[in-house]
Design a protein around this motif. Sequence first.
Motif, PDB file in Angstrom:
ATOM      1  N   GLN A  26      70.604 -16.546  33.172  1.00 21.97           N
ATOM      2  CA  GLN A  26      71.192 -15.504  32.211  1.00 21.97           C
ATOM      3  C   GLN A  26      71.215 -14.359  32.702  1.00 21.97           C
ATOM      4  O   GLN A  26      71.857 -13.328  32.824  1.00 21.97           O
ATOM      5  N   LEU A  27      69.830 -13.823  33.670  1.00 16.28           N
ATOM      6  CA  LEU A  27      69.658 -12.710  34.476  1.00 16.28           C
ATOM      7  C   LEU A  27      70.696 -12.569  35.619  1.00 16.28           C
ATOM      8  O   LEU A  27      70.948 -11.444  35.962  1.00 16.28           O
ATOM      9  N   GLY A  28      71.388 -13.393  36.295  1.00 19.79           N
ATOM     10  CA  GLY A  28      72.147 -13.507  37.194  1.00 19.79           C
ATOM     11  C   GLY A  28      71.952 -14.121  38.314  1.00 19.79           C
ATOM     12  O   GLY A  28      70.904 -14.863  38.629  1.00 19.79           O
ATOM     13  N   GLU A  29      72.852 -13.835  39.428  1.00 23.95           N
ATOM     14  CA  GLU A  29      72.781 -14.715  40.846  1.00 23.95           C
ATOM     15  C   GLU A  29      71.435 -14.215  41.683  1.00 23.95           C
ATOM     16  O   GLU A  29      71.043 -14.952  42.271  1.00 23.95           O
ATOM     17  N   ILE A  46      81.773 -21.359  37.647  1.00 18.29           N
ATOM     18  CA  ILE A  46      82.351 -22.408  38.507  1.00 18.29           C
ATOM     19  C   ILE A  46      83.690 -21.982  39.150  1.00 18.29           C
ATOM     20  O   ILE A  46      83.873 -21.976  40.401  1.00 18.29           O
ATOM     21  N   GLU A  47      84.748 -21.324  38.157  1.00  8.34           N
ATOM     22  CA  GLU A  47      85.784 -20.990  38.714  1.00  8.34           C
ATOM     23  C   GLU A  47      85.769 -19.790  39.718  1.00  8.34           C
ATOM     24  O   GLU A  47      86.720 -19.882  40.581  1.00  8.34           O
ATOM     25  N   GLU A  48      84.782 -19.041  39.752  1.00  5.65           N
ATOM     26  CA  GLU A  48      84.635 -17.952  40.706  1.00  5.65           C
ATOM     27  C   GLU A  48      84.342 -18.402  42.010  1.00  5.65           C
ATOM     28  O   GLU A  48      84.576 -17.660  42.885  1.00  5.65           O
ATOM     29  N   LYS A  49      83.583 -19.545  41.775  1.00  8.12           N
ATOM     30  CA  LYS A  49      82.998 -20.119  43.121  1.00  8.12           C
ATOM     31  C   LYS A  49      84.039 -21.000  44.017  1.00  8.12           C
ATOM     32  O   LYS A  49      85.014 -21.058  44.286  1.00  8.12           O
TER      33      LYS A  49
END
Length: 148
Positions: free
Chosen positions: A33-36, A145-148
């Motif tokens: 939730q905090l990010g990559e 997933i779409e961004e990857k």
Amino acid sequence: MAHTTSNPKIHEGRNLKRFREMMNIKQDYLAFQLGEDWNQQKVSLLEQKEKIDADILEQVSAILKIPAEAIRNFDEEQAINIITNTFHDSSFVNHDSSFVNLGNANTFNINPLAEVRKLHDEKMELYERMLKEKDEMMAKFERWIEEK
């Protein structure tokens, strides 16, 4: 980055861990939730910090859906003192019957069916909230997933 605690007895990282565990949230989920830039190990290190940077604390409190002040100001020692001073030797709650005895106070008759109904309603609200959060998390995961 600014720190948030002036009371040396309060350990914000430990408080964060307590709230996270009470809500049955894993470090992995919080990291996601905090990010990559976050992972389980980084959350673990965060929970070891006595003082947490204000911006990170705000992010975490938003994810946990609790006020940042709750994490900043929770003092276990004070909570124990409040509990200790609230209940005296003659005070008890008898969970085996439908009666509650609070020392010199009146005896209250609790309707067991009303309590079961209340618990059922709370359970349904929690279930609906969990389904909504699952849907939000799935949408977020699909976007990721779409961004990857």
